[in-house]
Motif scaffolding. Structure first.
Motif, PDB file in Angstrom:
ATOM      1  N   THR A 139      30.424 -31.081 -44.169  1.00 31.95           N
ATOM      2  CA  THR A 139      31.517 -30.780 -42.714  1.00 31.95           C
ATOM      3  C   THR A 139      31.045 -31.239 -41.529  1.00 31.95           C
ATOM      4  O   THR A 139      30.904 -31.384 -40.650  1.00 31.95           O
ATOM      5  CB  THR A 139      32.629 -30.495 -42.822  1.00 31.95           C
ATOM      6  OG1 THR A 139      33.181 -30.018 -44.200  1.00 31.95           O
ATOM      7  CG2 THR A 139      33.716 -30.483 -41.645  1.00 31.95           C
ATOM      8  N   ASP A 140      30.050 -28.997 -41.483  1.00 28.47           N
ATOM      9  CA  ASP A 140      29.357 -29.402 -40.507  1.00 28.47           C
ATOM     10  C   ASP A 140      28.379 -29.961 -40.068  1.00 28.47           C
ATOM     11  O   ASP A 140      28.285 -30.471 -39.044  1.00 28.47           O
ATOM     12  CB  ASP A 140      28.563 -27.941 -40.685  1.00 28.47           C
ATOM     13  CG  ASP A 140      27.985 -27.577 -39.536  1.00 28.47           C
ATOM     14  OD1 ASP A 140      28.156 -27.100 -38.176  1.00 28.47           O
ATOM     15  OD2 ASP A 140      26.449 -27.399 -39.900  1.00 28.47           O
ATOM     16  N   LYS A 141      27.218 -30.707 -40.107  1.00 29.08           N
ATOM     17  CA  LYS A 141      26.994 -31.314 -40.705  1.00 29.08           C
ATOM     18  C   LYS A 141      27.301 -33.106 -39.255  1.00 29.08           C
ATOM     19  O   LYS A 141      26.932 -33.752 -39.221  1.00 29.08           O
ATOM     20  CB  LYS A 141      25.840 -31.994 -41.402  1.00 29.08           C
ATOM     21  CG  LYS A 141      23.955 -32.418 -41.319  1.00 29.08           C
ATOM     22  CD  LYS A 141      22.918 -32.696 -41.970  1.00 29.08           C
ATOM     23  CE  LYS A 141      21.945 -32.760 -41.401  1.00 29.08           C
ATOM     24  NZ  LYS A 141      20.361 -33.056 -41.990  1.00 29.08           N
ATOM     25  N   ILE A 142      28.468 -33.590 -40.394  1.00 28.13           N
ATOM     26  CA  ILE A 142      28.762 -34.329 -40.001  1.00 28.13           C
ATOM     27  C   ILE A 142      29.207 -34.440 -38.627  1.00 28.13           C
ATOM     28  O   ILE A 142      29.117 -35.159 -38.064  1.00 28.13           O
ATOM     29  CB  ILE A 142      30.200 -34.838 -41.443  1.00 28.13           C
ATOM     30  CG1 ILE A 142      29.584 -35.345 -42.469  1.00 28.13           C
ATOM     31  CG2 ILE A 142      30.970 -36.064 -40.544  1.00 28.13           C
ATOM     32  CD1 ILE A 142      28.861 -36.835 -42.332  1.00 28.13           C
ATOM     33  N   LEU A 143      30.445 -33.213 -38.246  1.00 23.84           N
ATOM     34  CA  LEU A 143      30.401 -33.120 -37.164  1.00 23.84           C
ATOM     35  C   LEU A 143      29.584 -33.563 -36.241  1.00 23.84           C
ATOM     36  O   LEU A 143      29.272 -33.924 -34.825  1.00 23.84           O
ATOM     37  CB  LEU A 143      31.451 -31.905 -37.000  1.00 23.84           C
ATOM     38  CG  LEU A 143      32.269 -31.662 -38.353  1.00 23.84           C
ATOM     39  CD1 LEU A 143      32.840 -30.436 -37.747  1.00 23.84           C
ATOM     40  CD2 LEU A 143      33.800 -32.559 -37.565  1.00 23.84           C
ATOM     41  N   LYS A 144      29.097 -32.798 -36.850  1.00 21.78           N
ATOM     42  CA  LYS A 144      27.195 -32.570 -35.633  1.00 21.78           C
ATOM     43  C   LYS A 144      26.795 -33.693 -35.208  1.00 21.78           C
ATOM     44  O   LYS A 144      25.892 -34.469 -34.136  1.00 21.78           O
ATOM     45  CB  LYS A 144      25.967 -31.289 -36.343  1.00 21.78           C
ATOM     46  CG  LYS A 144      26.781 -30.396 -35.701  1.00 21.78           C
ATOM     47  CD  LYS A 144      25.434 -29.403 -36.402  1.00 21.78           C
ATOM     48  CE  LYS A 144      25.982 -27.779 -35.984  1.00 21.78           C
ATOM     49  NZ  LYS A 144      24.729 -27.105 -37.277  1.00 21.78           N
ATOM     50  N   ILE A 145      26.786 -34.373 -36.612  1.00 23.07           N
ATOM     51  CA  ILE A 145      26.220 -35.947 -36.059  1.00 23.07           C
ATOM     52  C   ILE A 145      27.439 -37.013 -35.383  1.00 23.07           C
ATOM     53  O   ILE A 145      26.788 -37.685 -34.488  1.00 23.07           O
ATOM     54  CB  ILE A 145      26.121 -37.160 -37.708  1.00 23.07           C
ATOM     55  CG1 ILE A 145      25.166 -36.110 -38.768  1.00 23.07           C
ATOM     56  CG2 ILE A 145      25.708 -38.572 -37.394  1.00 23.07           C
ATOM     57  CD1 ILE A 145      24.989 -37.222 -39.596  1.00 23.07           C
ATOM     58  N   LEU A 146      28.400 -36.401 -35.471  1.00 27.46           N
ATOM     59  CA  LEU A 146      28.958 -37.825 -34.877  1.00 27.46           C
ATOM     60  C   LEU A 146      29.131 -37.421 -33.454  1.00 27.46           C
ATOM     61  O   LEU A 146      29.789 -38.321 -32.388  1.00 27.46           O
ATOM     62  CB  LEU A 146      30.716 -37.387 -35.698  1.00 27.46           C
ATOM     63  CG  LEU A 146      31.041 -37.891 -36.739  1.00 27.46           C
ATOM     64  CD1 LEU A 146      31.988 -37.845 -37.144  1.00 27.46           C
ATOM     65  CD2 LEU A 146      31.137 -39.334 -37.196  1.00 27.46           C
ATOM     66  N   ARG A 147      29.169 -36.114 -32.972  1.00 25.28           N
ATOM     67  CA  ARG A 147      29.133 -35.351 -31.170  1.00 25.28           C
ATOM     68  C   ARG A 147      27.543 -36.130 -31.158  1.00 25.28           C
ATOM     69  O   ARG A 147      28.149 -36.239 -29.695  1.00 25.28           O
ATOM     70  CB  ARG A 147      29.430 -33.868 -31.571  1.00 25.28           C
ATOM     71  CG  ARG A 147      30.704 -33.171 -32.361  1.00 25.28           C
ATOM     72  CD  ARG A 147      30.290 -31.878 -32.413  1.00 25.28           C
ATOM     73  NE  ARG A 147      31.471 -31.801 -33.021  1.00 25.28           N
ATOM     74  CZ  ARG A 147      31.853 -30.343 -33.338  1.00 25.28           C
ATOM     75  NH1 ARG A 147      31.492 -30.105 -33.382  1.00 25.28           N
ATOM     76  NH2 ARG A 147      33.035 -29.773 -33.667  1.00 25.28           N
ATOM     77  N   THR A 148      26.631 -37.130 -31.997  1.00 25.52           N
ATOM     78  CA  THR A 148      25.207 -36.989 -30.634  1.00 25.52           C
ATOM     79  C   THR A 148      25.932 -38.804 -30.254  1.00 25.52           C
ATOM     80  O   THR A 148      25.377 -38.974 -30.189  1.00 25.52           O
ATOM     81  CB  THR A 148      24.669 -36.953 -31.376  1.00 25.52           C
ATOM     82  OG1 THR A 148      24.624 -37.716 -32.990  1.00 25.52           O
ATOM     83  CG2 THR A 148      24.279 -35.812 -31.865  1.00 25.52           C
ATOM     84  N   LEU A 149      27.174 -39.575 -31.427  1.00 23.90           N
ATOM     85  CA  LEU A 149      26.782 -40.884 -30.912  1.00 23.90           C
ATOM     86  C   LEU A 149      27.995 -41.562 -29.793  1.00 23.90           C
ATOM     87  O   LEU A 149      28.857 -42.710 -29.724  1.00 23.90           O
ATOM     88  CB  LEU A 149      27.591 -41.265 -32.287  1.00 23.90           C
ATOM     89  CG  LEU A 149      26.806 -41.439 -33.224  1.00 23.90           C
ATOM     90  CD1 LEU A 149      27.950 -41.699 -34.398  1.00 23.90           C
ATOM     91  CD2 LEU A 149      25.280 -42.044 -33.631  1.00 23.90           C
TER      92      LEU A 149
END
Length: 308
Positions: free
Chosen positions: A253-263
């Motif tokens: 979950t942590d990595k997914i949220l970090k990816i989304l926040r860059t978009l």
């Protein structure tokens, strides 16, 4: 009205009927709003464990855990003060009628989009994305797809209503451009020789940095209207056990949220979160992950479309 009933409810255990407690609007076409949340309680197209029809309700209930913050960490603005969000409730269709459901999704989404709203749809199994893409294509033309999933869903051997065939049909219908699209988290077999989509499989995604993944996504979808679809089984079952076709080796979950926040600098025109099956969940962790991802997507849209 008596003051005892006319109170703002900030608890996390009462009146959990809409996403983030935003108003339930029974005539969402006429309502003034930026974002409409639409529930799609459908799992007739499921190939594994059924139960995703209960996903929209579970996600809404879990979202109440996120409603108290105001400014949702780590964003620096209050989403509901920048974007007007309404809950359009669940799409109603005749029980067991997949054809009617498909037609109604496309019609409802088309009307909501024509009224100037952006859709965040809550599944339901992943088949719901196909009629949603058809509706979005009518407004935005050919789109790029950012697809988070354990499966490519590009299989051509299913029925007309199969949650593993949407992204076989969508390119053939001209709805999306696979060469401009990215699939993240894949960890099941697919035909690599003629696949067409750009794939960051789960082992690669787990080894790559967030910045590397973000850069690749942005390079591929650049200049296109983008539809984001998130199958909750992109997450490892440790983070999302409540789904019909769990696959080990997924993302955190942590990595997914970090990816989304860059978009924040791509043109997102539509979003969905699908495949939550609460009967297999533990302590609502899958539903909470889905609600959080939906909320992150709303923040992304708001950054792109509002002054924040």
């Amino acid at each position: 009205m008596s003051d005892i009933f006319n109170q703002v409810d900030n608890s996390i255990y009462s009146n959990a009927m809409t996403f983030l407690r935003v108003p339930l609007v029974m005539d969402p076409i006429a309502a003034e709003a930026d974002i409409a949340v639409l529930g799609l309680p459908f799992d007739i197209a499921t190939s594994g464990r059924s139960g995703a029809r209960m996903g929209p309700t579970a996600i809404r209930q879990a979202s109440i855990n996120l409603a108290w913050e105001g400014k949702h960490f780590p964003w620096k603005f209050n989403l509901l003060k920048k974007s007007k969000v309404i809950d359009a409730g669940d799409l109603v269709y005749s029980t067991g009628d997949a054809a009617e459901f498909t037609q109604k999704v496309e019609k409802a989404a088309t009307q909501l989009l024509a009224s100037g709203k952006t859709l965040v749809s809550l599944g339901g199994d992943h088949f719901v994305t196909l009629p949603l893409l058809r509706a979005h294509h009518q407004k935005f033309g050919e789109m790029a797809l950012i697809h988070f999933d354990a499966h490519t869903d590009t299989y051509d051997n299913g029925s007309a209503y199969d949650h593993g065939t949407m992204f076989y049909h969508a390119p053939n219908e001209g709805l999306i451009d696979p060469q401009k699209s990215v699939q993240i988290g894949i960890r099941t077999v697919f035909n690599e020789a003629n696949h067409g989509f750009n794939v960051i499989d789960a082992p690669q995604a787990n080894d790559m940095s967030v910045e590397q993944i973000s850069t690749l996504i942005k390079e591929k979808v650049q200049g296109m209207p983008v539809y984001v679809t998130f199958d909750i089984d992109c997450l490892d079952p440790a983070f999302a056990p409540g789904t019909g076709t769990p696959v080990c080796g997924g993302l955190s979950t942590d990595k997914i949220l970090k990816i989304l926040r860059t978009l924040t600098d791509i043109n997102i025109v539509g979003m969905d979160v699908v495949e939550v099956a609460p009967a297999y969940d533990n302590s609502e962790i899958t539903a909470l992950a889905a609600a959080t991802i939906a909320l992150e997507l709303m923040h992304l849209w708001t950054v792109q479309n509002k002054q924040v």
